[in-house]
Design a protein around this motif. Structure first.
Motif, PDB file in Angstrom:
ATOM      1  N   ASP A 180       0.834  -1.198   0.000  1.00 10.78           N
ATOM      2  CA  ASP A 180       0.000   0.000   0.000  1.00 10.78           C
ATOM      3  C   ASP A 180       0.875   1.255   0.000  1.00 10.78           C
ATOM      4  O   ASP A 180       0.623   2.202  -0.751  1.00 10.78           O
ATOM      5  N   ARG A 181       1.915   1.268   0.830  1.00 15.55           N
ATOM      6  CA  ARG A 181       2.826   2.428   0.891  1.00 15.55           C
ATOM      7  C   ARG A 181       3.506   2.659  -0.454  1.00 15.55           C
ATOM      8  O   ARG A 181       3.633   3.797  -0.920  1.00 15.55           O
ATOM      9  N   THR A 208       0.946   4.031  -2.992  1.00 13.79           N
ATOM     10  CA  THR A 208       0.582   5.407  -2.640  1.00 13.79           C
ATOM     11  C   THR A 208       1.725   6.357  -2.982  1.00 13.79           C
ATOM     12  O   THR A 208       1.514   7.408  -3.598  1.00 13.79           O
ATOM     13  N   ARG A 209       2.935   5.994  -2.592  1.00 13.19           N
ATOM     14  CA  ARG A 209       4.109   6.846  -2.826  1.00 13.19           C
ATOM     15  C   ARG A 209       4.399   7.014  -4.321  1.00 13.19           C
ATOM     16  O   ARG A 209       4.603   8.128  -4.804  1.00 13.19           O
ATOM     17  N   GLY A 215       0.232   7.187  -6.351  1.00 10.81           N
ATOM     18  CA  GLY A 215      -0.914   7.933  -5.831  1.00 10.81           C
ATOM     19  C   GLY A 215      -2.195   7.123  -5.803  1.00 10.81           C
ATOM     20  O   GLY A 215      -3.285   7.650  -5.998  1.00 10.81           O
ATOM     21  N   ILE A 216      -2.058   5.821  -5.559  1.00 13.03           N
ATOM     22  CA  ILE A 216      -3.218   4.922  -5.552  1.00 13.03           C
ATOM     23  C   ILE A 216      -3.047   3.928  -4.401  1.00 13.03           C
ATOM     24  O   ILE A 216      -1.931   3.518  -4.103  1.00 13.03           O
ATOM     25  N   SER A 217      -4.138   3.555  -3.750  1.00 11.40           N
ATOM     26  CA  SER A 217      -4.056   2.601  -2.643  1.00 11.40           C
ATOM     27  C   SER A 217      -3.993   1.172  -3.177  1.00 11.40           C
ATOM     28  O   SER A 217      -4.332   0.907  -4.337  1.00 11.40           O
ATOM     29  N   ASP A 231      -7.467   0.183  -4.287  1.00 14.04           N
ATOM     30  CA  ASP A 231      -7.818   0.740  -5.595  1.00 14.04           C
ATOM     31  C   ASP A 231      -7.105  -0.024  -6.713  1.00 14.04           C
ATOM     32  O   ASP A 231      -7.705  -0.348  -7.741  1.00 14.04           O
ATOM     33  N   SER A 264       1.063   1.884 -13.006  1.00 18.89           N
ATOM     34  CA  SER A 264       1.288   1.510 -11.608  1.00 18.89           C
ATOM     35  C   SER A 264       1.889   0.114 -11.449  1.00 18.89           C
ATOM     36  O   SER A 264       2.542  -0.170 -10.440  1.00 18.89           O
TER      37      SER A 264
END
Length: 155
Positions: free
Chosen positions: A31-32, A35-36, A39-41, A44, A115
């Motif tokens: 998750d980190r 996100t980093r 920009g998505i969890s 998601d 991603s």
């Protein structure tokens, strides 16, 4: 009659706790990273993956909720985020006016493609780089057996 609790053995307890800790840490790490870097969890990302693999890149909301690791309410919130971002659209079911489909957009496919390399790298470095080929084969078999057992027991 009183049933006796069959407590976990010391080895079982150690395996159970290690599994829980490793799973929690892996999900946090993934998750980190997403996100980093994107920009998505993780939730998601997981939804985009499931939609990308579905026929016509669309699924009923309830089927989508069953396919990912979050709750139904979590999926509803996540789909709202993905719709707001332009990566998913909601579509009425043709055969059931009460049901809604989530459909992955071209922009959503682009986000997933952008991603994915970083995510796969994080999965590889966090999991597969510390496992042997035999470990991977064992994990695949054991977790598939667990999944099948749990799905069959859920009745």
């Amino acid at each position: 009659t009183c049933l006796m609790t069959q407590w976990l053995t010391e080895d079982e307890q150690r395996a159970w706790r290690s599994y829980l800790d490793a799973t929690r840490l892996l999900m946090q790490t993934l998750d980190r990273q997403l996100t980093r870097d994107s920009g998505i969890s993780f939730t998601d990302f997981e939804l985009l993956v499931v939609l990308s693999e579905a026929p016509g890149r669309q699924l009923r909301m309830r089927d989508l909720a069953d396919a990912v690791t979050t709750t139904r309410s979590g999926v509803t919130r996540a789909i709202t985020r993905l719709v707001d971002a332009g990566w998913v659209v909601r579509v009425e079911c043709e055969d059931d006016r009460r049901g809604m489909l989530a459909e992955l957009t071209d922009a959503g496919m682009d986000k997933l493609a952008a991603s994915s390399p970083g995510h796969v790298g994080a999965v590889r470095s966090s999991m597969f780089d510390v496992l042997t080929d035999d470990d991977v084969a064992t994990f695949a078999r054991v977790y598939a057996d667990m999944r099948t057992h749990i799905q069959n027991s859920a009745g």
